[in-house]
Design a protein around this motif. Sequence first.
Motif, mmCIF file in Angstrom:
data_model
loop_
_atom_site.group_PDB
_atom_site.id
_atom_site.type_symbol
_atom_site.label_atom_id
_atom_site.label_comp_id
_atom_site.label_asym_id
_atom_site.label_seq_id
_atom_site.Cartn_x
_atom_site.Cartn_y
_atom_site.Cartn_z
ATOM 1 N N PHE A 22 36.613 12.732 18.064
ATOM 2 C CA PHE A 22 37.119 12.456 16.840
ATOM 3 C C PHE A 22 35.730 12.154 15.629
ATOM 4 O O PHE A 22 35.799 12.397 14.844
ATOM 5 C CB PHE A 22 37.360 11.000 17.840
ATOM 6 N N ILE A 23 34.869 12.286 16.294
ATOM 7 C CA ILE A 23 33.935 11.746 14.984
ATOM 8 C C ILE A 23 33.401 13.400 14.314
ATOM 9 O O ILE A 23 33.449 12.907 13.285
ATOM 10 C CB ILE A 23 31.868 11.443 15.976
ATOM 11 N N PHE A 24 33.960 14.089 14.795
ATOM 12 C CA PHE A 24 32.952 15.598 14.115
ATOM 13 C C PHE A 24 33.928 15.570 12.942
ATOM 14 O O PHE A 24 33.043 15.787 11.733
ATOM 15 C CB PHE A 24 33.286 16.382 15.297
ATOM 16 N N PRO A 25 35.099 15.877 12.875
ATOM 17 C CA PRO A 25 35.412 16.009 11.645
ATOM 18 C C PRO A 25 35.137 14.681 10.328
ATOM 19 O O PRO A 25 34.955 15.146 8.967
ATOM 20 C CB PRO A 25 37.311 15.442 11.698
ATOM 21 N N LEU A 26 35.048 13.641 10.788
ATOM 22 C CA LEU A 26 34.253 12.918 9.835
ATOM 23 C C LEU A 26 32.992 12.800 9.179
ATOM 24 O O LEU A 26 32.678 12.937 8.365
ATOM 25 C CB LEU A 26 34.867 11.345 9.799
ATOM 26 N N LEU A 27 32.435 13.576 10.111
ATOM 27 C CA LEU A 27 30.983 12.954 10.384
ATOM 28 C C LEU A 27 31.177 14.957 8.934
ATOM 29 O O LEU A 27 29.958 15.143 7.867
ATOM 30 C CB LEU A 27 30.524 13.916 11.018
ATOM 31 N N MET A 28 31.914 15.926 9.532
ATOM 32 C CA MET A 28 31.926 17.296 8.557
ATOM 33 C C MET A 28 32.171 16.622 6.946
ATOM 34 O O MET A 28 31.410 17.232 5.379
ATOM 35 C CB MET A 28 32.838 17.936 8.575
ATOM 36 N N ILE A 29 32.993 15.760 7.442
ATOM 37 C CA ILE A 29 33.457 15.197 5.303
ATOM 38 C C ILE A 29 32.232 15.227 4.865
ATOM 39 O O ILE A 29 32.424 15.012 3.817
ATOM 40 C CB ILE A 29 34.696 13.948 5.739
ATOM 41 N N PHE A 30 31.354 13.857 6.070
ATOM 42 C CA PHE A 30 30.159 13.135 5.383
ATOM 43 C C PHE A 30 30.015 13.424 4.664
ATOM 44 O O PHE A 30 28.849 14.168 3.539
ATOM 45 C CB PHE A 30 29.808 12.502 6.123
ATOM 46 N N LEU A 31 29.088 15.121 5.322
ATOM 47 C CA LEU A 31 27.860 15.846 4.761
ATOM 48 C C LEU A 31 28.245 17.340 3.786
ATOM 49 O O LEU A 31 27.431 16.918 3.372
ATOM 50 C CB LEU A 31 27.908 16.797 6.321
ATOM 51 N N ASN A 32 29.642 17.211 4.365
ATOM 52 C CA ASN A 32 30.194 18.355 3.183
ATOM 53 C C ASN A 32 30.278 17.375 0.852
ATOM 54 O O ASN A 32 30.487 17.838 0.130
ATOM 55 C CB ASN A 32 31.546 18.816 3.412
ATOM 56 N N LEU A 34 28.101 16.004 -0.009
ATOM 57 C CA LEU A 34 26.645 15.792 0.064
ATOM 58 C C LEU A 34 25.952 16.588 -0.422
ATOM 59 O O LEU A 34 24.909 17.119 -1.168
ATOM 60 C CB LEU A 34 25.636 15.072 0.914
ATOM 61 N N LYS A 35 26.773 18.053 -1.199
ATOM 62 C CA LYS A 35 27.026 18.739 -0.762
ATOM 63 C C LYS A 35 27.770 19.997 -2.056
ATOM 64 O O LYS A 35 28.683 19.143 -2.414
ATOM 65 C CB LYS A 35 26.631 20.980 0.215
ATOM 66 N N PRO A 36 26.215 20.993 -2.956
ATOM 67 C CA PRO A 36 27.373 21.291 -4.308
ATOM 68 C C PRO A 36 28.682 22.149 -3.288
ATOM 69 O O PRO A 36 28.610 22.792 -1.940
ATOM 70 C CB PRO A 36 25.825 22.072 -4.502
ATOM 71 N N ARG A 37 29.852 22.516 -4.723
ATOM 72 C CA ARG A 37 30.538 22.685 -3.943
ATOM 73 C C ARG A 37 30.694 24.407 -3.021
ATOM 74 O O ARG A 37 30.950 24.592 -2.112
ATOM 75 C CB ARG A 37 32.007 23.002 -5.096
ATOM 76 N N LEU A 38 29.778 25.302 -3.769
ATOM 77 C CA LEU A 38 28.543 26.583 -3.422
ATOM 78 C C LEU A 38 28.598 26.847 -1.813
ATOM 79 O O LEU A 38 28.425 27.314 -1.342
ATOM 80 C CB LEU A 38 28.206 27.573 -3.991
ATOM 81 N N ASP A 39 28.039 25.784 -1.992
ATOM 82 C CA ASP A 39 27.396 25.816 -0.049
ATOM 83 C C ASP A 39 28.125 24.772 0.863
ATOM 84 O O ASP A 39 28.410 25.324 1.333
ATOM 85 C CB ASP A 39 26.087 24.412 -0.265
ATOM 86 N N ILE A 40 29.411 24.629 0.150
ATOM 87 C CA ILE A 40 30.455 23.946 0.756
ATOM 88 C C ILE A 40 31.026 26.136 1.117
ATOM 89 O O ILE A 40 31.283 26.019 2.637
ATOM 90 C CB ILE A 40 31.182 23.265 0.767
ATOM 91 N N VAL A 41 31.316 26.042 0.547
ATOM 92 C CA VAL A 41 32.468 27.246 0.616
ATOM 93 C C VAL A 41 31.296 28.646 1.362
ATOM 94 O O VAL A 41 32.351 29.218 1.975
ATOM 95 C CB VAL A 41 32.513 28.480 -1.097
ATOM 96 N N ARG A 42 29.906 28.365 1.257
ATOM 97 C CA ARG A 42 29.328 29.286 2.048
ATOM 98 C C ARG A 42 29.336 28.540 3.439
ATOM 99 O O ARG A 42 29.200 30.295 4.546
ATOM 100 C CB ARG A 42 27.690 29.647 1.465
ATOM 101 N N ASP A 43 28.678 28.043 3.076
ATOM 102 C CA ASP A 43 28.879 27.795 4.987
ATOM 103 C C ASP A 43 28.856 26.135 5.684
ATOM 104 O O ASP A 43 28.357 24.977 5.304
ATOM 105 C CB ASP A 43 27.375 27.797 5.574
ATOM 106 N N PRO A 44 30.838 25.592 5.991
ATOM 107 C CA PRO A 44 31.131 24.607 5.477
ATOM 108 C C PRO A 44 30.175 23.468 6.787
ATOM 109 O O PRO A 44 29.825 22.001 6.587
ATOM 110 C CB PRO A 44 32.150 24.385 5.639
ATOM 111 N N LEU A 45 29.762 24.197 8.220
ATOM 112 C CA LEU A 45 28.875 23.234 8.965
ATOM 113 C C LEU A 45 27.637 23.208 9.146
ATOM 114 O O LEU A 45 27.152 22.641 9.780
ATOM 115 C CB LEU A 45 29.389 24.495 10.169
ATOM 116 N N SER A 46 26.922 23.758 8.003
ATOM 117 C CA SER A 46 25.201 23.102 7.410
ATOM 118 C C SER A 46 24.748 22.149 7.075
ATOM 119 O O SER A 46 26.178 21.592 6.476
ATOM 120 C CB SER A 46 25.193 24.541 6.816
ATOM 121 N N LEU A 47 23.846 21.834 7.999
ATOM 122 C CA LEU A 47 23.597 20.540 6.873
ATOM 123 C C LEU A 47 23.403 20.647 5.627
ATOM 124 O O LEU A 47 22.393 21.567 4.837
ATOM 125 C CB LEU A 47 22.592 20.372 7.635
#
Length: 274
Positions: A22-32, A34-47
Amino acid sequence: MSGKVIRKSLLFVVSALMLALFIFPLLMIFLNSLKPRLDIVRDPLSLPETLSFGNYKEAFETMNFLHALSNSVIVTVLSVALIIVFAAMLAYFLVRWKWKLNNYILMVLVSSMIIPFQAVMIPFVSIYGDLNMLNSKWWLAYFYLGFGLAMATFMFHGFVKGVPKELEEAALIDGAGKLRVFAQVVFPILKPISTTLAILDVLWIWNDFLLPSLVLIGENDRTLPLSTFYFFGKYTSDYGVAMAALVLSMIPVIFFYLFMQKQIIRGVVEGAVK
């Protein structure tokens, strides 16, 4: 190790896994967010390498957050209030007035719950568009009343049956009218189911996208889900800003839950006991 300890351990592991899912999708939304668009496209699961809140500033300004928030609050509060009041009154009428027609009315209401909104979507837009009843958040609240009345009436119907008639008769003997009996005697007793319905309807209306997208055509009346949608274009999408907009849209509901937590739990528990 006893069987009781094993069962508790298994229950803890399953609960932890469900919480993580349940928490994982919400955590991914919050972490992404805080990142620029290119970093999200390159690796959406990274911190995120650095914490940047520029996406939130851009989302706040682009979606006109405060205006969209006020639209969502107006539509949600007005719709939920209308649904609860009218459904409680209708259920009280169907239970206390022993007309043969009342059974058919309840059957029609319950039957309407199985009809998906997508089945009436096109005639809905056609009819109410010809009547110039679209592009207004006030009419949207009226439409939510229509679509939410059936389930709310069905839930209130069972609770009204459990209200002792003696309380109403005592109030009538004291000189109260029917409307006053309902408002001051019956309706307060329905608080547990009213709280439960308020929770369900707030979550439904606040997060709803389909009906507002059909009704609210102008930019000034957009709710938060509609404002968030426009970050996703046909050929490109600014995912970082869109994620920030999603987080901003979730914040009011989180505060609602924290503020109403005791009432929510009490309403659900008392509703289950009933």
